[in-house]
Design a protein around this motif. Structure first.
Motif, PDB file in Angstrom:
ATOM      1  N   ALA A  44      43.784  33.476  31.280  1.00 31.73           N
ATOM      2  CA  ALA A  44      43.590  34.677  30.469  1.00 31.73           C
ATOM      3  C   ALA A  44      42.113  35.024  30.337  1.00 31.73           C
ATOM      4  CB  ALA A  44      44.193  34.476  29.077  1.00 31.73           C
ATOM      5  N   TYR A  45      41.226  34.156  30.785  1.00 36.22           N
ATOM      6  CA  TYR A  45      39.788  34.377  30.654  1.00 36.22           C
ATOM      7  C   TYR A  45      39.173  34.563  32.042  1.00 36.22           C
ATOM      8  CZ  TYR A  45      40.596  32.635  25.974  1.00 36.22           C
ATOM      9  OH  TYR A  45      41.063  32.470  24.710  1.00 36.22           O
ATOM     10  N   PRO A  46      38.094  35.329  32.139  1.00 37.43           N
ATOM     11  CA  PRO A  46      37.444  35.466  33.453  1.00 37.43           C
ATOM     12  C   PRO A  46      36.807  34.136  33.863  1.00 37.43           C
ATOM     13  CG  PRO A  46      36.173  36.589  31.750  1.00 37.43           C
ATOM     14  CD  PRO A  46      37.443  36.133  31.108  1.00 37.43           C
ATOM     15  N   ALA A  47      36.747  33.938  35.165  1.00 38.40           N
ATOM     16  CA  ALA A  47      36.141  32.704  35.672  1.00 38.40           C
ATOM     17  C   ALA A  47      34.658  32.698  35.337  1.00 38.40           C
ATOM     18  CB  ALA A  47      36.334  32.619  37.180  1.00 38.40           C
ATOM     19  N   LYS A  48      34.133  31.509  35.094  1.00 38.50           N
ATOM     20  CA  LYS A  48      32.705  31.441  34.782  1.00 38.50           C
ATOM     21  C   LYS A  48      31.916  31.784  36.047  1.00 38.50           C
ATOM     22  CE  LYS A  48      32.044  26.515  35.581  1.00 38.50           C
ATOM     23  NZ  LYS A  48      31.514  25.285  35.048  1.00 38.50           N
ATOM     24  N   PRO A  49      30.751  32.383  35.880  1.00 36.03           N
ATOM     25  CA  PRO A  49      29.968  32.780  37.058  1.00 36.03           C
ATOM     26  C   PRO A  49      29.579  31.565  37.891  1.00 36.03           C
ATOM     27  CG  PRO A  49      28.932  33.547  35.006  1.00 36.03           C
ATOM     28  CD  PRO A  49      30.122  32.746  34.639  1.00 36.03           C
ATOM     29  N   ARG A  50      29.587  31.757  39.194  1.00 41.18           N
ATOM     30  CA  ARG A  50      29.247  30.667  40.113  1.00 41.18           C
ATOM     31  C   ARG A  50      27.732  30.453  40.102  1.00 41.18           C
ATOM     32  NH1 ARG A  50      32.250  28.317  43.893  1.00 41.18           N
ATOM     33  NH2 ARG A  50      33.852  29.908  43.708  1.00 41.18           N
ATOM     34  N   ASP A  51      27.323  29.209  40.070  1.00 37.56           N
ATOM     35  CA  ASP A  51      25.910  28.850  40.080  1.00 37.56           C
ATOM     36  C   ASP A  51      25.471  28.655  41.529  1.00 37.56           C
ATOM     37  OD1 ASP A  51      23.356  27.990  39.564  1.00 37.56           O
ATOM     38  OD2 ASP A  51      23.965  25.982  38.921  1.00 37.56           O
ATOM     39  N   PHE A  52      24.897  29.700  42.115  1.00 37.88           N
ATOM     40  CA  PHE A  52      24.486  29.625  43.512  1.00 37.88           C
ATOM     41  C   PHE A  52      23.230  28.788  43.687  1.00 37.88           C
ATOM     42  CE2 PHE A  52      27.386  33.158  43.730  1.00 37.88           C
ATOM     43  CZ  PHE A  52      27.976  32.996  44.971  1.00 37.88           C
ATOM     44  N   ALA A  53      22.510  28.485  42.610  1.00 33.31           N
ATOM     45  CA  ALA A  53      21.303  27.664  42.710  1.00 33.31           C
ATOM     46  C   ALA A  53      21.638  26.222  43.078  1.00 33.31           C
ATOM     47  CB  ALA A  53      20.537  27.706  41.397  1.00 33.31           C
ATOM     48  N   ARG A  54      22.873  25.803  42.837  1.00 33.28           N
ATOM     49  CA  ARG A  54      23.235  24.422  43.161  1.00 33.28           C
ATOM     50  C   ARG A  54      23.499  24.227  44.654  1.00 33.28           C
ATOM     51  NH1 ARG A  54      28.715  22.871  43.544  1.00 33.28           N
ATOM     52  NH2 ARG A  54      30.155  24.607  43.289  1.00 33.28           N
ATOM     53  N   TYR A  55      23.622  25.326  45.391  1.00 29.35           N
ATOM     54  CA  TYR A  55      23.805  25.225  46.843  1.00 29.35           C
ATOM     55  C   TYR A  55      22.435  25.122  47.499  1.00 29.35           C
ATOM     56  CZ  TYR A  55      28.568  26.824  45.892  1.00 29.35           C
ATOM     57  OH  TYR A  55      29.842  26.943  45.421  1.00 29.35           O
ATOM     58  N   ARG A  56      22.185  23.967  48.117  1.00 26.16           N
ATOM     59  CA  ARG A  56      20.869  23.754  48.729  1.00 26.16           C
ATOM     60  C   ARG A  56      20.943  23.370  50.200  1.00 26.16           C
ATOM     61  NH1 ARG A  56      17.121  21.405  43.996  1.00 26.16           N
ATOM     62  NH2 ARG A  56      17.840  22.890  42.453  1.00 26.16           N
ATOM     63  N   THR A  57      22.072  22.814  50.614  1.00 32.77           N
ATOM     64  CA  THR A  57      22.204  22.401  52.012  1.00 32.77           C
ATOM     65  C   THR A  57      23.423  23.064  52.630  1.00 32.77           C
ATOM     66  OG1 THR A  57      23.547  20.463  51.446  1.00 32.77           O
ATOM     67  CG2 THR A  57      21.158  20.140  51.542  1.00 32.77           C
TER      68      THR A  57
END
Length: 197
Positions: A44-57
């Protein structure tokens, strides 16, 4: 005549005083499921925003296929350089990458239209007065053009879920060096919106 109008008005008012044949009726709401107070429904709630900063490799999900237009090595090099400019580095052997990358090149046709205005003009000026005839008609020319479409997809390295995709296109013409430059430019355009803000 006035009496007839008054009688008609009284008859109409009397008709409005009659009972309404329609009755409002509804069924009661069903009871809530027994488990609902104990469990939180996250859908019932929107998904939390994806943290693209954690993608490094990154690593390849599948090596891109080459074509007559560009070899697989050219696509790999162009994409590797573009990802490097966005702070994404190739993963080290023996470790899991944060992102899996997939790239595809395909040839498509586009219908292009060019509109040009053609017209005639006739006029005369005498003592500051202008008069004459003007007219124009659009001429639309259509042609097909071959374009190379570059599509890039990024997947989460842990879950395998798609996290981002982009595409761009470039003309399918020119010398081999012009095509290589066009490929690099198309890859940069496809990745222009990464990471999303």
């Amino acid at each position: 005549m006035k009496r007839l109008g008054a009688l008609l008005l009284l008859a109409t008012l009397a008709a409005c005083q009659s009972q309404n044949p329609y009755i409002a009726d509804s069924k009661p709401m069903p009871p809530a499921p027994a488990h609902s107070p104990q469990q939180l429904d996250l859908s019932a709630y929107p998904a939390k925003p994806r943290d693209f900063a954690r993608y490094r490799t990154w690593s390849w999900q599948q090596l891109p296929a080459g074509s007559a237009w560009a070899s697989s090595e050219q696509v790999q090099e162009a994409l590797s350089n573009a990802l490097d400019q966005r702070g994404l580095r190739p993963h080290r052997v023996g470790k899991t990458s944060d992102l899996k990358v997939s790239a595809e090149l395909r040839l498509e046709q586009r219908l292009r239209q060019v509109t040009e205005q053609y017209g005639s003009h006739y006029g005369h000026s005498r003592y500051g007065d202008n008069y004459g005839m003007w007219g124009s008609a659009p001429l639309v020319r259509s042609y097909t053009e071959d374009v190379m479409v570059v599509r890039i997809e990024l997947f989460d390295g842990q879950s395998g879920q798609p996290v981002w995709n982009g595409h761009a296109e470039t003309r399918n013409s020119g010398s081999q060096s012009e095509r290589a430059a066009a490929l690099r430019n198309a890859v940069q355009q496809a990745l222009a919106a990464y990471p999303p803000s």
